[in-house]
Design a protein around this motif. Sequence first.
Motif, PDB file in Angstrom:
ATOM      1  N   SER A 297     -85.195  14.046 -31.879  1.00 28.11           N
ATOM      2  CA  SER A 297     -85.929  12.899 -32.403  1.00 28.11           C
ATOM      3  C   SER A 297     -87.126  13.364 -33.228  1.00 28.11           C
ATOM      4  O   SER A 297     -87.990  14.088 -32.739  1.00 28.11           O
ATOM      5  N   GLN A 298     -87.170  12.947 -34.494  1.00 27.61           N
ATOM      6  CA  GLN A 298     -88.287  13.318 -35.354  1.00 27.61           C
ATOM      7  C   GLN A 298     -89.604  12.759 -34.820  1.00 27.61           C
ATOM      8  O   GLN A 298     -90.639  13.435 -34.844  1.00 27.61           O
ATOM      9  N   ILE A 299     -89.572  11.530 -34.316  1.00 27.70           N
ATOM     10  CA  ILE A 299     -90.788  10.919 -33.768  1.00 27.70           C
ATOM     11  C   ILE A 299     -91.264  11.709 -32.561  1.00 27.70           C
ATOM     12  O   ILE A 299     -92.466  11.982 -32.418  1.00 27.70           O
TER      13      ILE A 299
ATOM     14  N   GLY B 168     -82.176  20.656 -23.435  1.00 24.73           N
ATOM     15  CA  GLY B 168     -81.269  19.833 -22.649  1.00 24.73           C
ATOM     16  C   GLY B 168     -81.959  18.631 -22.029  1.00 24.73           C
ATOM     17  O   GLY B 168     -81.345  17.572 -21.861  1.00 24.73           O
ATOM     18  N   TRP B 169     -83.228  18.784 -21.705  1.00 25.41           N
ATOM     19  CA  TRP B 169     -83.975  17.689 -21.062  1.00 25.41           C
ATOM     20  C   TRP B 169     -84.350  16.594 -22.050  1.00 25.41           C
ATOM     21  O   TRP B 169     -84.241  15.401 -21.742  1.00 25.41           O
ATOM     22  N   VAL B 170     -84.796  16.998 -23.247  1.00 19.12           N
ATOM     23  CA  VAL B 170     -85.381  16.009 -24.164  1.00 19.12           C
ATOM     24  C   VAL B 170     -84.431  15.538 -25.247  1.00 19.12           C
ATOM     25  O   VAL B 170     -84.715  14.519 -25.897  1.00 19.12           O
ATOM     26  N   ASP B 171     -83.319  16.239 -25.490  1.00 21.50           N
ATOM     27  CA  ASP B 171     -82.414  15.817 -26.552  1.00 21.50           C
ATOM     28  C   ASP B 171     -81.381  14.844 -26.002  1.00 21.50           C
ATOM     29  O   ASP B 171     -80.206  15.160 -25.843  1.00 21.50           O
ATOM     30  N   GLY B 172     -81.823  13.657 -25.716  1.00 22.00           N
ATOM     31  CA  GLY B 172     -80.942  12.640 -25.164  1.00 22.00           C
ATOM     32  C   GLY B 172     -81.753  11.396 -24.855  1.00 22.00           C
ATOM     33  O   GLY B 172     -82.628  10.991 -25.627  1.00 22.00           O
ATOM     34  N   GLN B 173     -81.466  10.797 -23.721  1.00 14.19           N
ATOM     35  CA  GLN B 173     -82.139   9.552 -23.360  1.00 14.19           C
ATOM     36  C   GLN B 173     -83.644   9.713 -23.205  1.00 14.19           C
ATOM     37  O   GLN B 173     -84.409   8.808 -23.540  1.00 14.19           O
ATOM     38  N   LEU B 174     -84.088  10.874 -22.698  1.00 13.67           N
ATOM     39  CA  LEU B 174     -85.533  11.059 -22.542  1.00 13.67           C
ATOM     40  C   LEU B 174     -86.231  11.115 -23.889  1.00 13.67           C
ATOM     41  O   LEU B 174     -87.286  10.498 -24.074  1.00 13.67           O
TER      42      LEU B 174
ATOM     43  N   VAL C  90     -93.009   3.652 -15.048  1.00 17.60           N
ATOM     44  CA  VAL C  90     -92.043   3.950 -13.987  1.00 17.60           C
ATOM     45  C   VAL C  90     -90.652   4.114 -14.591  1.00 17.60           C
ATOM     46  O   VAL C  90     -89.910   5.033 -14.222  1.00 17.60           O
ATOM     47  N   ARG C  91     -90.294   3.251 -15.527  1.00 20.75           N
ATOM     48  CA  ARG C  91     -88.986   3.380 -16.187  1.00 20.75           C
ATOM     49  C   ARG C  91     -88.886   4.706 -16.943  1.00 20.75           C
ATOM     50  O   ARG C  91     -87.831   5.350 -16.936  1.00 20.75           O
ATOM     51  N   LEU C  92     -89.971   5.112 -17.592  1.00 19.01           N
ATOM     52  CA  LEU C  92     -89.971   6.380 -18.308  1.00 19.01           C
ATOM     53  C   LEU C  92     -89.784   7.548 -17.341  1.00 19.01           C
ATOM     54  O   LEU C  92     -89.004   8.481 -17.600  1.00 19.01           O
TER      55      LEU C  92
ATOM     56  N   GLU D 256     -88.325   7.421 -14.430  1.00 18.22           N
ATOM     57  CA  GLU D 256     -86.954   7.360 -13.914  1.00 18.22           C
ATOM     58  C   GLU D 256     -85.968   7.942 -14.917  1.00 18.22           C
ATOM     59  O   GLU D 256     -85.006   8.628 -14.535  1.00 18.22           O
ATOM     60  N   THR D 257     -86.189   7.676 -16.207  1.00 18.35           N
ATOM     61  CA  THR D 257     -85.332   8.263 -17.236  1.00 18.35           C
ATOM     62  C   THR D 257     -85.455   9.781 -17.230  1.00 18.35           C
ATOM     63  O   THR D 257     -84.456  10.502 -17.288  1.00 18.35           O
ATOM     64  N   ALA D 258     -86.688  10.276 -17.148  1.00 11.99           N
ATOM     65  CA  ALA D 258     -86.921  11.723 -17.108  1.00 11.99           C
ATOM     66  C   ALA D 258     -86.255  12.343 -15.881  1.00 11.99           C
ATOM     67  O   ALA D 258     -85.708  13.450 -15.948  1.00 11.99           O
ATOM     68  N   ALA D 259     -86.296  11.630 -14.768  1.00 14.33           N
ATOM     69  CA  ALA D 259     -85.691  12.137 -13.533  1.00 14.33           C
ATOM     70  C   ALA D 259     -84.176  12.228 -13.655  1.00 14.33           C
ATOM     71  O   ALA D 259     -83.565  13.223 -13.237  1.00 14.33           O
ATOM     72  N   ARG D 260     -83.568  11.207 -14.233  1.00 15.10           N
ATOM     73  CA  ARG D 260     -82.108  11.241 -14.399  1.00 15.10           C
ATOM     74  C   ARG D 260     -81.684  12.371 -15.333  1.00 15.10           C
ATOM     75  O   ARG D 260     -80.696  13.065 -15.083  1.00 15.10           O
ATOM     76  N   GLU D 261     -82.453  12.568 -16.406  1.00  8.60           N
ATOM     77  CA  GLU D 261     -82.131  13.649 -17.335  1.00  8.60           C
ATOM     78  C   GLU D 261     -82.375  15.014 -16.688  1.00  8.60           C
ATOM     79  O   GLU D 261     -81.659  15.980 -16.967  1.00  8.60           O
ATOM     80  N   ALA D 262     -83.372  15.107 -15.824  1.00  5.74           N
ATOM     81  CA  ALA D 262     -83.632  16.360 -15.113  1.00  5.74           C
ATOM     82  C   ALA D 262     -82.481  16.688 -14.168  1.00  5.74           C
ATOM     83  O   ALA D 262     -82.104  17.855 -14.013  1.00  5.74           O
ATOM     84  N   LEU D 263     -81.902  15.670 -13.537  1.00  4.70           N
ATOM     85  CA  LEU D 263     -80.739  15.892 -12.678  1.00  4.70           C
ATOM     86  C   LEU D 263     -79.571  16.472 -13.476  1.00  4.70           C
ATOM     87  O   LEU D 263     -78.866  17.366 -12.998  1.00  4.70           O
ATOM     88  N   ARG D 264     -79.393  15.950 -14.662  1.00  3.61           N
ATOM     89  CA  ARG D 264     -78.309  16.445 -15.513  1.00  3.61           C
ATOM     90  C   ARG D 264     -78.548  17.909 -15.887  1.00  3.61           C
ATOM     91  O   ARG D 264     -77.622  18.740 -15.805  1.00  3.61           O
ATOM     92  N   VAL D 265     -79.768  18.239 -16.288  1.00  4.14           N
ATOM     93  CA  VAL D 265     -80.090  19.611 -16.670  1.00  4.14           C
ATOM     94  C   VAL D 265     -80.029  20.532 -15.459  1.00  4.14           C
ATOM     95  O   VAL D 265     -79.615  21.694 -15.560  1.00  4.14           O
TER      96      VAL D 265
END
Length: 245
Positions: A134-136, A153-159, A204-206, A208-217
């Motif tokens: 994400s450029q932003i 892997g953590w940031v290139d996706g939903q996070l 909190v939603r942010l 939770e998103t970071a947590a789900r992506e961390a599980l994936r990584v």
Amino acid sequence: MVVKQVKHWLVTRANAARWRAIQDWAEARGAQFSQTRDGLGFLIEQPNAQPGPLRVEWGVSQRSYLPGTELRMRCEMGLHPDLQLMVLCRALMENLERAVFEAYTDTLKTRVDTDTPEEMRWLVMFPKFNHAASQIARQRYGFVGVTKDLARGWVDGQLGEALAQASQDLLPEGHPFVLMCMRGNLYLRTEMAEADLPRVQALVRLLETAAREALRVNAQLSDSGAWPTTTSIAWTPSTRPSDIN
């Protein structure tokens, strides 16, 4: 003593009304809401939260770079201890880098004190990842990880998408913000002069998103974990406990 007790009761009662919407939201989630002992802050605990037990606090800041009051969160994940990752607003990253540099160049110091928070020491310990999809996100945040591949892997996706969206209003440019994965958990800190329900919910939603992506990584790590940097071997992060971090 009586006057002090009356004053404390008045403050507690006033804040009960002030935070009623947040309390109602927390209890609707199955969480427990309580005021801090001094009545000037609050605590939300949700042991059955997904993807991990959640703790949310608002009160006096525990970090010098967050003036006044802060919102801090912890999501207990049981992740691999080598999964060490951080996102922070770019302005804050630059300020902390200057502080670390000054500490290193101070003739009275031979090293950065172990009391220095991880978010400052990690800027020296770990490589920075500067190629978020994400450029932003690239423009507004700094990314640090025990390896660049894990950070990607953590940031290139939903996070990354969630961070880019948050930068539009929730976390405006220059607003102090830190998100960390360490000691198997997720942590979030941000300056918040006044707690209000929409921002607490959004953060909190942010988290939770970071947590789900961390599980994936986390699934990418073997039992031996990530390869640590030479610096991290010589300079192990302090594990001094505190309420959230």
